[in-house]
Motif scaffolding. Structure first.
Motif, short mmCIF file in Angstrom:
data_model
loop_
_atom_site.label_atom_id
_atom_site.label_comp_id
_atom_site.label_asym_id
_atom_site.label_seq_id
_atom_site.Cartn_x
_atom_site.Cartn_y
_atom_site.Cartn_z
N ASP A 1 0.83 -1.20 0.00
CA ASP A 1 0.00 0.00 0.00
C ASP A 1 0.87 1.25 0.00
N HIS A 2 1.89 1.23 0.83
CA HIS A 2 2.83 2.36 0.86
C HIS A 2 4.15 1.96 1.50
N LEU A 3 5.16 2.78 1.25
CA LEU A 3 6.46 2.68 1.90
C LEU A 3 6.64 3.98 2.67
N ILE B 1 3.85 6.70 -1.29
CA ILE B 1 5.04 7.00 -0.48
C ILE B 1 4.63 7.97 0.63
N PHE B 2 5.02 7.68 1.86
CA PHE B 2 4.72 8.52 3.03
C PHE B 2 6.06 8.96 3.62
N ILE B 3 6.30 10.28 3.63
CA ILE B 3 7.56 10.79 4.18
C ILE B 3 7.25 11.81 5.27
N LEU C 1 14.35 2.44 5.08
CA LEU C 1 12.91 2.22 4.96
C LEU C 1 12.35 2.01 6.37
N ASN C 2 11.40 2.86 6.78
CA ASN C 2 10.83 2.73 8.12
C ASN C 2 9.81 1.59 8.20
N HIS C 3 9.03 1.43 7.17
CA HIS C 3 8.16 0.25 7.07
C HIS C 3 7.62 0.11 5.65
N GLN D 1 -8.31 1.41 7.66
CA GLN D 1 -8.03 0.62 8.86
C GLN D 1 -6.60 0.12 8.79
N GLN D 2 -5.85 0.37 9.85
CA GLN D 2 -4.42 0.06 9.84
C GLN D 2 -3.99 -0.61 11.14
N SER D 3 -2.93 -1.40 11.04
CA SER D 3 -2.29 -1.99 12.22
C SER D 3 -0.83 -2.21 11.87
N SER E 1 13.03 -1.18 12.16
CA SER E 1 11.78 -0.98 11.42
C SER E 1 10.69 -1.98 11.79
N TYR E 2 9.50 -1.72 11.30
CA TYR E 2 8.35 -2.57 11.56
C TYR E 2 7.61 -2.82 10.25
N ILE E 3 6.54 -3.60 10.30
CA ILE E 3 5.72 -3.81 9.10
C ILE E 3 4.28 -3.46 9.44
N GLU E 4 3.60 -2.88 8.47
CA GLU E 4 2.24 -2.38 8.69
C GLU E 4 1.26 -3.11 7.78
N PHE E 5 -0.02 -3.01 8.13
CA PHE E 5 -1.10 -3.61 7.35
C PHE E 5 -2.18 -2.56 7.16
N GLY F 1 -5.47 8.02 0.65
CA GLY F 1 -4.83 8.93 1.60
C GLY F 1 -4.51 8.32 2.95
N PHE F 2 -4.22 9.21 3.89
CA PHE F 2 -3.80 8.79 5.23
C PHE F 2 -4.67 9.52 6.26
N GLU F 3 -4.45 9.24 7.52
CA GLU F 3 -5.27 9.82 8.58
C GLU F 3 -4.40 10.15 9.78
N ASN G 1 -4.75 7.93 12.92
CA ASN G 1 -4.15 6.60 12.76
C ASN G 1 -2.62 6.71 12.81
N ALA G 2 -2.09 7.64 12.02
CA ALA G 2 -0.64 7.78 11.87
C ALA G 2 0.02 8.09 13.21
N ASP G 3 -0.64 8.96 13.98
CA ASP G 3 -0.09 9.35 15.28
C ASP G 3 0.22 8.11 16.13
N LYS G 4 -0.63 7.10 16.04
CA LYS G 4 -0.43 5.89 16.84
C LYS G 4 0.52 4.91 16.16
N ILE G 5 0.55 4.93 14.84
CA ILE G 5 1.47 4.03 14.13
C ILE G 5 2.92 4.47 14.34
N PHE G 6 3.14 5.78 14.47
CA PHE G 6 4.49 6.26 14.80
C PHE G 6 5.05 5.56 16.04
N GLU G 7 4.15 5.18 16.96
CA GLU G 7 4.58 4.57 18.23
C GLU G 7 5.11 3.15 18.07
C1 OOG Z 1 5.08 6.63 10.05
C2 OOG Z 1 3.81 6.42 10.86
C3 OOG Z 1 2.52 6.74 10.08
C4 OOG Z 1 0.83 5.70 8.42
O1 OOG Z 1 0.62 4.84 7.55
O2 OOG Z 1 -0.05 6.49 8.79
C5 OOG Z 1 2.19 5.75 9.04
C6 OOG Z 1 6.36 6.37 10.81
O3 OOG Z 1 6.38 5.60 11.78
O4 OOG Z 1 7.39 6.93 10.40
O5 OOG Z 1 2.96 4.93 8.66
#
Ligand code: OOG
Ligand code: NI
Length: 313
Positions: free
Chosen positions: A54-56, A119-121, A190-192, A237-239, A261-265, A290-292, A295-301
């Motif tokens: 979906d994205h890098l 791509i998410f930067i 690559l962060n994920h 919906q993301q995890s 790094s981690y992997i996302e869904f 797009g993104f949210e 959601n992103a705020d918590k995925i950063f964690e």
């Molecule tokens: C990015 C976190 C946000 C998303 O899909 O919303 C994200 C990061 O941890 O650098 O990946």
């Protein structure tokens, strides 16, 4: 306004080159992150031989020309389009995402299969950090010479473009911003990568089933704000897993495990106006894009100490 209509496809050779670069970034990422590799192998072992991303995602320091633009230029020059900005004032971060050009390869002959990922930067708003943290970040980014011009190359090689820091410098940053400390030791790595759940064929294409499958096989998911992160419209919906660690040798000889790094869904649901399309006709453009921020705020964690040290029952 950006993003209206697909931009022209890049020449085939340019797209092949870009896909090779993405593949090298992925190889560097898989070599350093055994959990990401194991999760991909696990999903593949469930009969999913065509996993699309979906994205890098990448991180950066917003200073000395080392911010979002340093990594974005590679993608912009290969047909990507800048889309929305996301802001995270509490984390002192901002992010920008980019949508891919239409593929010019028609599938055949591509080295990395499937549709091109978004791509998410993101970047740290360095000006808002303490003077001590700023001094460290400004120093390492300035001694990297022209490293910012080769962000994509550094990512593909899996190397830093600046010197290894002292352990104390890493610790100082970590106390103020885990993102800053992560970026100091991982640079443009690559962060994920994010598995596109809805593109899977089996029951795993529902993200709740995918999460359960991942957890049942012994992997820990980021629990910040709940395992499943859902956008206010319910359609994104993301995890994600919790980041791996790797032993980092600091310049003063100290070696300590640091998060990598981690992997996302991600599952993108069909937009309301396309709800009546037969399932076979549903394409990516009919789904939530797009993104949210929430959601992103918590995925950063996913790279936070709190998540890394969390024990699962
Ligand atoms: C990015 C976190 C946000 C998303 O899909 O919303 C994200 C990061 O941890 O650098 O990946
Ligand atoms: Ni992501």
């Amino acid at each position: 306004k950006a993003g209206d209509g697909a931009p022209p496809s890049p020449p085939q050779g340019a797209e092949l080159f870009m896909r090779s670069v993405l593949q090298s970034m992925e190889i560097a990422y898989l070599n350093r992150n055994p959990t990401a590799k194991a999760v991909l192998d696990l999903v593949r072992s469930a009969g999913e031989d065509q996993i699309s991303y979906d994205h890098l995602a990448f991180r950066a320091f917003g200073v000395n020309d080392h911010g979002i633009d340093s990594m974005a230029s590679f993608f912009l020059e290969h047909g990507y389009t800048p889309r929305e900005e996301l802001r995270f004032p509490a984390k002192k971060l901002r992010a920008l995402w980019f949508s891919p050009p239409k593929s010019s390869l028609g599938g055949a002959g591509s080295r990395v299969q499937g549709p091109l990922p978004r791509i998410f930067i993101s970047e740290l708003l360095v000006d808002q950090m303490s003077p001590q943290a700023q001094e460290i970040i400004r120093r390492y980014t300035s001694i990297s010479a022209s490293g910012n011009k080769y962000a994509a190359l550094a990512s593909a090689l899996g190397t830093l473009t600046w010197e290894r820091p002292l352990h104390s410098e890493f610790q100082l940053l970590a106390r103020e911003s885990e993102y800053a400390a992560w970026t100091l030791v991982n640079g443009y790595a690559l962060n994920h990568v994010t598995i596109s759940a809805h593109q899977l064929k089996s029951t795993l294409r529902s993200i709740n089933n995918l999460n359960k499958f991942i957890e049942d096989n012994g992997f820990k998911l980021n629990s910040k704000g709940g395992v499943l992160k859902v956008s206010p419209d319910g359609l994104l919906q993301q995890s994600s897993t919790v980041a791996d660690s790797f032993p980092f040798q600091f310049s003063d000889g100290v070696t300590e495990a640091v998060p990598c790094s981690y992997i996302e869904f991600a599952e993108r649901l069909v937009l309301p106006q396309f709800q009546n399309l037969p399932e076979k006709e549903v394409k990516e453009i009919h789904r939530r894009d797009g993104f949210e921020v929430g959601n992103a705020d918590k995925i950063f964690e996913s790279t936070s100490k709190e998540q890394l040290t969390r024990r699962v029952a």
